[in-house]
Design an enzyme around this catalytic site. Structure first.
Site, PDB file in Angstrom:
ATOM      1  N   SER A 146       0.852  -1.190   0.000  1.00 53.18           N
ATOM      2  CA  SER A 146       0.000   0.000   0.000  1.00 53.18           C
ATOM      3  C   SER A 146       0.881   1.231   0.000  1.00 53.18           C
ATOM      4  O   SER A 146       2.003   1.214   0.538  1.00 53.18           O
ATOM      5  CB  SER A 146      -0.914   0.030   1.228  1.00 53.18           C
ATOM      6  N   TYR A 160      -2.486  -0.934   9.977  1.00 55.08           N
ATOM      7  CA  TYR A 160      -2.460  -1.161   8.535  1.00 55.08           C
ATOM      8  C   TYR A 160      -1.163  -0.645   7.924  1.00 55.08           C
ATOM      9  O   TYR A 160      -0.489  -1.348   7.155  1.00 55.08           O
ATOM     10  CB  TYR A 160      -3.665  -0.483   7.885  1.00 55.08           C
TER      11      TYR A 160
END
Length: 256
Positions: A146, A160
């Site tokens: 990401s 995350y």
């Protein structure tokens, strides 16, 4: 077809896609099928995998579905075994399964943090390890990281972001260990923000308009399919001399 375009074909190859029951996983499976690959579709929600299987078969390719929680090393091993038993080989892994969080770090519990890291980072390792053991003739592993593993944005994503930064480090390390010795290229894609099941709350809550879109040079979220060319590049012989990299597909977030 030109010799250059031939390099992007995946005819005769077998790909595993995790998290293939929704969102980007469905799009990835369809793109790999378009390029000629047969698919092993893995996810916890096996009932929803049947819809992805139909997408693949409509493109003239074969597909099987396997229930898998990537946090379970044995379940990951079972996916690799299913690929070899059904297709006789395993060439490509798309490590796409993952979950997100949106909890202020001061309030996030240990269990909440651990759950995200276990699925996103540990699960990526477990599946890569299982599939690498089955890639007897080399192959390509693409980890879905990401942009939040490379930068921060004004939203609470401690678990995350940490897990995806870990995936980027893991990608480099696995490439170092496996590319020369086993002929397995290991790379990562770092998506920006795309409309998906995972980001629906972000979009519906107006956070994308406030925090994300102003950071992108194109002034919009990513569209469905805009990750697929990067995926096919890394999965195919077009990237035969590429390993250990993280390729951002983020609309320019990293420039701001």
């Amino acid at each position: 077809m030109s010799a250059v375009l031939d390099l992007f074909r995946l005819d005769g190859r077998v790909a595993v896609v995790t998290g293939a029951s929704s969102g980007l996983g469905v799009s990835f499976a369809g793109a790999l099928a378009d390029a000629g690959a047969d698919l092993v579709l893995a996810a916890r929600r096996i009932d929803r995998l049947e819809e992805t299987k139909k997408v693949v078969e409509a493109k003239g390719r074969r597909a099987i579905t396997v229930a898998c929680d990537v946090a379970d090393p044995q379940a990951c091993a079972d996916v690799a075994t299913a690929a070899v038993e059904n297709f006789g080989r395993l060439d490509i892994l798309v490590n796409n399964a993952g979950i997100s969080d949106a909890v202020p770090a001061a309030k996030e519990t240990a269990d909440e943090f651990d759950r995200v890291v276990t699925i996103n980072l540990n699960g990526t390792f477990y599946m890569a390890q299982a599939c690498a053991r089955a890639m007897t003739d080399g192959g390509s592993i693409i980890n879905i990281a990401s942009v939040l593993g490379l930068t921060s944005i004004m939203m609470p994503h401690a678990a995350y972001a940490s897990s995806k930064a870990g995936v980027i480090g893991l990608t480099r390390e696995l490439a170092q260990q496996w590319s020369g010795r086993k002929g397995i290229r290991v790379n990562a894609i770092a998506p920006g923000y795309f409309a998906s099941e995972m980001t629906s709350g972000l979009i519906d809550g107006g956070y994308a308009d406030k925090f994300v879109i102003p950071r992108t040079l194109f002034g919009r979220l990513g569209n469905e399919g805009e990750l697929n060319p990067a995926l096919i590049f890394l999965a195919s012989d077009a990237s035969s001399y590429v390993t250990g990299i993280t390729l951002p597909v983020d609309g320019g977030i990293l420039t701001n």
